[in-house]
Motif scaffolding. Structure first.
Motif, short mmCIF file in Angstrom:
data_model
loop_
_atom_site.label_atom_id
_atom_site.label_comp_id
_atom_site.label_asym_id
_atom_site.label_seq_id
_atom_site.Cartn_x
_atom_site.Cartn_y
_atom_site.Cartn_z
N ILE B 402 -22.15 -24.64 24.87
CA ILE B 402 -22.51 -25.64 25.65
C ILE B 402 -23.00 -26.84 25.18
CG2 ILE B 402 -23.93 -26.76 27.65
CD1 ILE B 402 -24.01 -23.94 28.76
N VAL B 403 -23.80 -26.77 24.07
CA VAL B 403 -24.29 -28.04 23.24
C VAL B 403 -22.98 -28.24 22.27
CG1 VAL B 403 -26.04 -28.67 21.60
CG2 VAL B 403 -26.59 -27.31 23.50
N GLY B 404 -22.56 -27.37 21.93
CA GLY B 404 -21.41 -27.76 21.12
C GLY B 404 -20.20 -28.62 21.68
N GLY B 405 -19.92 -27.89 22.90
CA GLY B 405 -18.74 -28.62 23.69
C GLY B 405 -19.29 -30.12 23.83
N ILE B 406 -20.52 -30.29 24.19
CA ILE B 406 -20.91 -31.80 24.59
C ILE B 406 -20.94 -32.65 23.52
CG2 ILE B 406 -22.84 -33.15 25.37
CD1 ILE B 406 -23.63 -30.66 27.18
N LEU B 407 -21.27 -32.07 22.03
CA LEU B 407 -21.06 -32.85 21.06
C LEU B 407 -19.51 -32.87 20.54
CD1 LEU B 407 -24.37 -31.65 19.35
CD2 LEU B 407 -24.18 -33.63 20.36
N ALA B 408 -18.63 -32.03 20.64
CA ALA B 408 -17.56 -31.94 20.00
C ALA B 408 -16.36 -32.50 21.00
CB ALA B 408 -17.31 -30.61 19.44
N LYS B 409 -16.78 -33.02 22.10
CA LYS B 409 -15.69 -32.97 22.95
C LYS B 409 -14.87 -34.24 22.54
CE LYS B 409 -18.30 -36.35 26.07
NZ LYS B 409 -17.75 -37.66 25.54
N ASP B 410 -15.01 -35.14 21.36
CA ASP B 410 -14.09 -35.92 20.98
C ASP B 410 -13.28 -35.29 19.78
OD1 ASP B 410 -14.80 -37.78 23.12
OD2 ASP B 410 -16.43 -38.54 21.84
N GLN B 411 -13.60 -34.24 19.34
CA GLN B 411 -12.89 -33.79 18.19
C GLN B 411 -11.68 -33.19 18.70
OE1 GLN B 411 -14.02 -33.59 15.22
NE2 GLN B 411 -16.02 -34.61 15.94
N ASN B 412 -10.72 -33.05 17.83
CA ASN B 412 -9.38 -32.67 17.75
C ASN B 412 -9.32 -31.25 18.03
OD1 ASN B 412 -6.81 -31.73 17.46
ND2 ASN B 412 -6.39 -33.38 15.56
N VAL B 413 -8.77 -30.78 19.32
CA VAL B 413 -8.77 -29.55 19.59
C VAL B 413 -7.77 -28.50 18.91
CG1 VAL B 413 -8.24 -27.94 21.32
CG2 VAL B 413 -9.52 -29.92 21.90
N ALA B 414 -6.78 -29.11 18.42
CA ALA B 414 -5.67 -28.17 17.69
C ALA B 414 -6.23 -28.11 16.33
CB ALA B 414 -4.48 -29.08 17.45
N PHE B 415 -6.81 -29.09 15.65
CA PHE B 415 -7.75 -28.88 14.31
C PHE B 415 -8.66 -27.58 14.31
CE2 PHE B 415 -11.81 -29.96 12.26
CZ PHE B 415 -11.57 -29.58 11.22
N LEU B 416 -9.47 -27.75 15.54
CA LEU B 416 -10.42 -26.44 15.51
C LEU B 416 -9.86 -25.06 15.78
CD1 LEU B 416 -13.09 -28.32 17.65
CD2 LEU B 416 -13.31 -27.68 15.53
N VAL B 417 -8.75 -25.03 16.62
CA VAL B 417 -8.06 -23.66 16.66
C VAL B 417 -7.31 -23.34 15.49
CG1 VAL B 417 -6.08 -22.82 18.06
CG2 VAL B 417 -7.63 -24.20 19.31
N ALA B 418 -6.54 -24.32 14.89
CA ALA B 418 -5.91 -23.98 13.39
C ALA B 418 -7.12 -23.64 12.69
CB ALA B 418 -5.51 -25.29 12.67
N LEU B 419 -8.35 -24.07 12.52
CA LEU B 419 -9.21 -23.59 11.65
C LEU B 419 -9.58 -22.04 12.01
CD1 LEU B 419 -11.49 -24.59 9.53
CD2 LEU B 419 -12.75 -25.41 11.35
N ALA B 420 -9.78 -21.80 13.25
CA ALA B 420 -10.15 -20.42 13.66
C ALA B 420 -8.80 -19.55 13.34
CB ALA B 420 -10.34 -20.35 14.92
N PHE B 421 -7.78 -19.80 13.16
CA PHE B 421 -6.77 -19.05 12.79
C PHE B 421 -6.71 -18.94 11.33
CE2 PHE B 421 -3.53 -17.57 16.03
CZ PHE B 421 -4.08 -18.15 17.05
N ALA B 422 -6.94 -20.03 10.72
CA ALA B 422 -7.04 -19.84 9.32
C ALA B 422 -8.01 -18.91 8.59
CB ALA B 422 -7.20 -21.20 8.57
N VAL B 423 -9.29 -18.95 9.23
CA VAL B 423 -10.15 -18.10 8.88
C VAL B 423 -9.95 -16.55 9.22
CG1 VAL B 423 -12.68 -17.47 9.40
CG2 VAL B 423 -12.20 -19.82 9.17
N ALA B 424 -9.37 -16.36 10.32
CA ALA B 424 -8.90 -15.28 10.91
C ALA B 424 -7.95 -14.54 9.86
CB ALA B 424 -8.50 -14.89 12.24
N ALA B 425 -7.06 -15.18 9.61
CA ALA B 425 -5.83 -14.75 8.54
C ALA B 425 -6.22 -14.45 7.26
CB ALA B 425 -4.60 -15.71 8.72
N SER B 426 -7.34 -15.32 6.78
CA SER B 426 -7.65 -15.12 5.37
C SER B 426 -8.95 -14.04 5.31
CB SER B 426 -8.16 -16.35 4.82
OG SER B 426 -7.35 -17.47 5.29
#
Lengths: 114, 534
Positions: B402-426
């Motif tokens: 909840i807190v992260g969502g409120i703070l991160a709401k202007d962040q680029n969503v695709a970037f965060l998802v790509a980051l999650a995939f990169a960590v999962a794949a690596s």
């Protein structure tokens, strides 16, 4: 009542080593690896080929084939087709060639442990 | 009241009502499903009692996040062909799960990825490592979903004020925590099944509707979309987004590799394989997931081009929420406020279901790997303690989300998802594959591939243009980037495989006997966890 934790007494290390060196198990492992490894290489190569073409061969991928449908779109849709096809082939292979042996080995191990 | 702040013509009250209906209906299902949740196996793995088709639908519900639904349709509407490439990576990735991971994982583990590694290695270090990467991937993915929720609020409910958006994000978070606390894995799974059914049915109806307008002729639709975008075929040909420079082309290659190898390492996907009774049902799950996800991505292709043709790329780019507004705007153009309300509610439901799936995975990993096996060294007095820890963890993670969502709401969503995939794949995939297929692999190798992969990925991301140095970066005021690519996969994945190998051969530890047992179990399912029998 719920019995969610395994209630069987697991067979000892000798059992596992014995099964591991049995001809049946070796055949199962060979069949699995003979299918999944080449197939993985194949679909990854085909996917990479597609990504590289879409990335670097714009002219080729933009060639129109029928109406507004170009080679890029057809190749993209073929990725869907190949994914569905490989899924179907694997399930058929696993049902026919893997499951019968795996079931038999499992029954032998679990039957023997009780 | 100025509705133009949200999607023009939409009715926030209607959108909220349809969403509230979804929440009430799913809560009833969750409460009913929770009656039998007693043991750890019930809580984490729904008693392993779901069938393959049920679990496959739930996997689709878990996987088709707001990023895939709104993001891909929007990317196709604005960038045309280059948006389509995402869906192909996301789909082909499932073959890795089907052929190499799903069944073997189901046969060797209980609840988490740590179980598979701990099978033949030193328990405490590998479980701690597995939990670290699980929590890292879940955190990035969770932030992406919650940040997306903030954007959706302004888009669909017409709430522009920061305080108002924060309240909505908090409500979404609290509902999600309720699902997880009350329903455990069973309740969460049912939420995902219901959401997947609504999402796929809604996308199907819109697809038929769009195609109907063009005489069921895809070529005609493409022509119309292209004409509206300027008539130079830019929307139909590859390169609109990633063809700009040599670096962006390399970036695309890197993204493509991370997408195809990331899926089979996503912890919330891995955990779903434990909710079925046998490896054969795990296989059927993946088959169902592949069919549903594949069909859905075919629908988004039509929806994306449909939005470009009917709404227009320009209008979409200028709408609040930009690309993400393509699907809602198309719904509004086709079916008026009611269809828009339905699609808006489905989009919220999507975020809710995905976040619930992530939360239960992260809490299971903490309670089962860290608390029960690392801290308590496997001597938890009763299984109920472990479930209680998992529930407390779920609350903490929910609060962080909840807190992260409120703070991160202007962040680029695709970037965060790509980051999650990169960590999962690596960090995750090399470790899982080595563990399942390589006899010599040992504790040291697992630690090197997990921690090494995680560190390399995060360092490359921090020093990438995604974080600093361009106008679209997370930090706009500074420039400390030296790694040229947005997505680190091209470098971090091979490095992680290499580190896993190097760490293994540098250690003397041989685990032949345990590997024999593990291999027999993983291939035959002997001694695997059974379904509970209530």
């Amino acid at each position: 009542m719920s019995t969610t934790e395994p209630s069987t007494h697991p067979p000892g290390p000798e059992t596992w080593a014995e099964v591991h060196s049995s001809a049946e198990f070796k055949q199962l492992r060979k069949r699995l690896r003979n299918f999944v490894f080449p197939m993985t290489v194949l679909f990854l190569a085909w996917y990479l080929l597609y990504v590289v073409l879409a990335d670097y061969a714009h002219g080729f991928m933009s060639t129109k084939v029928v109406g507004n449908i170009n080679i890029g779109l057809i190749f993209g849709l073929l990725q869907f087709v190949s994914t569905f096809l490989i899924t179907w082939l694997y399930v058929r292979y696993a049902n026919r060639k893997l499951d019968p042996i795996a079931d038999k080995i499992r029954e032998d191990i679990e039957g023997g442990a009780q | 009241m100025n509705l133009a702040q949200g999607v023009e013509g939409g009715s926030p009250a209607l959108n909220i009502s349809i969403f509230a209906l979804f929440v009430v209906a799913t809560l009833v299902v969750v409460f009913r499903a929770s009656r039998n949740t007693k043991t750890a196996s019930d809580y984490y793995a729904a008693g392993r009692a779901f069938s393959g088709p049920q679990n496959g639908t739930a996997i689709a519900g878990d996987y088709l996040s707001a990023a895939s639904f709104l993001g891909i349709a929007g990317a196709i509407a604005v960038y045309g062909y280059d948006g389509f490439l995402y869906s192909i990576g996301f789909l082909v990735a499932w073959l890795v799960a089907l052929l190499l991971v799903a069944e073997l994982l189901r046969n060797t583990g209980k609840f988490t990825m740590g179980d598979v590694l701990a099978f033949r290695m030193r328990q405490r270090p590998v479980r701690a490592a597995a939990a670290t990467s699980t929590l890292a991937v879940s955190f990035f993915y969770l932030l992406a979903q919650m940040a997306g929720a903030g954007g959706l609020v302004s888009l669909l409910l017409g709430i522009e004020a920061d305080a108002g958006q924060a309240v909505v994000i908090a409500v979404v978070g609290v509902v999600m925590i309720t699902y997880v606390l009350v329903g455990g894995m069973k309740g969460t799974t049912w939420v995902q099944i219901i959401k997947a059914a609504l999402l796929i049915a809604g996308a199907f109806a819109m697809t038929v509707w769009v195609l109907g307008r063009y005489g069921l002729n895809l070529s005609e639709l493409l022509g119309s979309a292209s004409e509206r975008a300027g008539g130079n075929d830019a929307l139909l040909n590859p390169g609109e987004r990633y063809g700009v420079s040599g670096t962006s082309q390399l970036d695309f290659l890197s993204l493509g590799i991370a997408l195809v190898l990331g899926t089979a390492g996503l912890p919330h996907v891995l955990m779903r394989f434990y909710t079925v009774p046998t490896a054969k049902e795990a296989r059927r799950s993946v088959v169902w997931a592949i069919v549903l996800i594949g069909l859905f991505y075919l629908f988004t292709l039509v929806l994306g081009y449909g939005a470009a043709a009917i709404v227009g790329s320009e209008t979409i780019s200028n709408a609040p929420g930009a690309e993400n507004s393509a699907a809602p705007l198309l719904a509004e153009a086709l079916g008026g406020p009611v269809l828009l309300g339905f699609i808006a509610a489905v989009a919220f439901a999507t975020i809710l279901a995905v976040v619930a799936g992530l939360t239960i995975t992260a809490s299971a990993s903490f309670a089962h790997d860290v608390y029960a096996n690392v801290i308590k060294k496997g001597k938890v007095d009763s299984k109920n303690t472990e479930v209680r820890v998992a529930r407390i963890t779920a609350c903490v993670i929910g609060a962080v989300a909840i807190v992260g969502g409120i703070l991160a709401k202007d962040q680029n969503v695709a970037f965060l998802v790509a980051l999650a995939f990169a960590v999962a794949a690596s960090a995750n995939l090399p470790t899982i594959l080595y563990s399942l297929f390589w006899k010599r692999f040992n504790t040291n190798g697992a630690l090197w591939s997990i921690y090494g992969g995680l560190a390399v990925t995060i360092v490359l991301i921090v020093f990438s243009p995604a974080v600093s140095g361009t106008e679209k970066s997370m930090i706009t005021g500074a420039d400390f980037h030296w790694f040229p690519l947005q997505n680190p996969g091209l470098v971090s994945i091979p490095v992680s495989f290499f580190l896993g190998w190097l760490g293994t051969v540098l250690s003397k530890e041989h685990l032949e006997e345990k590997y024999k047992e593990m291999e027999v179990r993983s291939l035959t399912g002997a001694g695997a966890e059974k379904a509970s029998t209530h």
